[in-house]
Scaffold this active site. Structure first.
Site, mmCIF file in Angstrom:
data_model
loop_
_atom_site.group_PDB
_atom_site.id
_atom_site.type_symbol
_atom_site.label_atom_id
_atom_site.label_comp_id
_atom_site.label_asym_id
_atom_site.label_seq_id
_atom_site.Cartn_x
_atom_site.Cartn_y
_atom_site.Cartn_z
ATOM 1 N N LYS A 55 -0.460 2.852 -4.569
ATOM 2 C CA LYS A 55 -0.244 2.854 -3.125
ATOM 3 C C LYS A 55 1.090 3.477 -2.726
ATOM 4 O O LYS A 55 1.299 3.770 -1.545
ATOM 5 C CB LYS A 55 -0.350 1.433 -2.574
ATOM 6 N N SER A 271 -8.267 -5.043 -10.701
ATOM 7 C CA SER A 271 -9.149 -3.966 -10.262
ATOM 8 C C SER A 271 -9.265 -2.888 -11.330
ATOM 9 O O SER A 271 -10.315 -2.262 -11.480
ATOM 10 C CB SER A 271 -8.641 -3.349 -8.950
#
Length: 324
Positions: A55, A271
C-alpha cells in the site's frame, strides 16, 4: 569452490527521502513450493516497502496525483477509510509531506495497526467492527459529505490506485523476468493490484499471461481480501481484466501463511498465504512457465492475533471481523 553469481537485477538504490524509496522490491523464487520442475513460482516481496506493505505504492500515487491536480495543499486534512495498511502508508507519507490525516477504521483490527497509525501522527475514527471494512467506507463517505474541507483520496474508486501498479509493480516484474510472465496471482481487495498489473501484462503479453484473483468464499474472514458477493464492489474493478477467480478459505490462508514461513522463510501477512495457495494451485495446472504472486505485507502487524502460534482451529474460531 565458490558459488555461482546470482542473476539478479539491482534492487533498492539511493534516494533523497523515505517516500522516494517506495518500490523496487525483490522478486524471489520459491522453489520448495513448486510442484513441477518446469514451473517457477516467484514472490514479489512488497513487505520491503518502507512501512512494510504494497500500500506504500498506492498511498504515494494517491497523494502525488492529488498534488499534481491541485486538489490538496498546505493545511489540507486527508480522510480515508482503511482496514490498516493503506492508512499506515498514508500516515507515513502525510507526515513527511506535512498533511494531516484522519482515518476511519473498524474498531477491532489488530493493536499493531492502531499503534503504527498513532506513531505516524494519524487521527483515528473508529467504525463498528461488526460492519467490517464496508462500515468504514460508509462512515468515511458520510464524514466527507458533511465537511467539504476534507479531501478523501478514496482508494476504492481512484484510478491512481491501479496506476501505481501499472506504472510501477508490473514494470518491475516484466523487467525482472525479461517479459516471461505466464500467470499473475493477487488478492481481490480494493482491486488496484489486480487491475493495474493485469492491464499492463495483458497489453505487453496478450493472452499468454493469465490474470488470476484469489477471492475469499462468501462469509470467509480472509484478512485483507473481500468477496464480491458481500455487497460492495470497488468502482476501480473491471472483471473483464481477470481470466479467473479462484475461491480460498480462511483455513487455507492460515495454513499457507505458515507454509511460507516454515518452508521458504517468508514472514508474510495472512492475505499472502491465501494468494500463495492459489499460485500453487495454478502451478499444478501448468507444465512450465513463470507464476508471479504478490506478498502484500509482512507479518508484524498480525502477531497479536496468534495466527503464527495458535493451533489453526483456534485462529479460525476467532471473531471473524478481527481480520478487517
Amino acid at each position: 569452490m565458490g558459488s555461482l553469481p546470482l542473476q539478479n537485477r539491482p534492487c533498492g538504490g539511493r534516494y533523497g527521502d523515505i517516500v522516494q524509496a517506495i518500490g523496487n522490491t525483490p522478486l524471489v523464487e520459491l522453489k520448495r513450493l513448486s510442484p513441477k520442475p518446469g514451473v517457477r513460482i516467484w514472490a514479489k516481496l512488497e513487505s520491503h516497502n518502507p512501512t512494510g506493505s504494497v500500500k506504500d505504492r498506492v498511498a504515494r500515487a494517491l497523494i502525488e496525483d492529488a498534488e499534481e491536480k491541485g486538489m490538496i495543499g498546505p493545511g489540507t486534512v486527508i480522510l480515508e477509510p482503511t482496514s490498516g495498511n493503506t492508512g499506515i502508508s498514508l500516515a507515513m507519507i502525510c507526515s513527511r509531506k506535512g498533511y494531516k490525516l484522519r482515518v476511519v477504521m473498524p474498531d477491532n483490527v489488530t493493536q499493531e495497526r492502531t499503534q503504527l497509525l498513532k506513531m505516524y501522527g494519524a487521527e483515528i475514527v473508529y467504525s463498528p467492527g461488526n460492519q467490517g471494512s464496508n462500515g468504514a467506507v460508509a462512515m468515511a463517505q458520510e464524514l466527507a459529505a458533511a465537511d467539504p474541507t476534507l479531501y478523501m483520496p478514496y482508494q476504492y474508486g481512484n484510478p491512481a490506485n491501479p496506476l501505481a501498479h501499472y506504472n510501477g509493480t508490473a514494470v518491475e516484474i516484466l523487467d525482472e523476468l525479461d517479459g516471461q510472465v505466464d500467470a499473475f496471482v493477487a488478492g481481490l481487495g480494493t482491486g488496484g493490484t489486480l487491475m493495474g498489473n493485469g492491464r499492463r501484462f495483458k497489453e505487453e503479453l496478450g493472452d499468454r499471461v493469465k490474470i488470476v484473483a484469489a477471492e475469499p468464499m462468501q462469509g470467509e474472514p480472509v484478512q485483507g481480501l473481500r468477496s464480491l458477493d458481500d455487497g460492495f464492489i470497488p468502482p476501480i474493478i473491471d472483471l473483464s481484466v481477470l481470466d479467473r477467480k479462484i475461491f480460498v478459505t480462511n483455513h487455507d490462508a492460515i495454513v499457507w501463511t505458515r507454509k511460507l514461513l516454515d518452508e521458504e522463510g517468508v514472514f508474510a501477512g495472512v492475505s499472502s498465504g491465501a494468494i500463495a495457495s492459489i499460485a500453487v494451485r495454478m502451478a499444478n495446472e501448468m507444465d512450465e512457465g513463470n507464476i508471479v504472486f504478490i506478498v502484500c505485507d509482512d507479518g508484524w502487524k498480525y502477531l497479536s492475533s496468534g495466527v503464527y502460534t495458535l493451533p489453526v482451529e483456534e485462529v479460525e474460531n476467532l471473531d471473524s471481523t478481527i481480520w478487517w
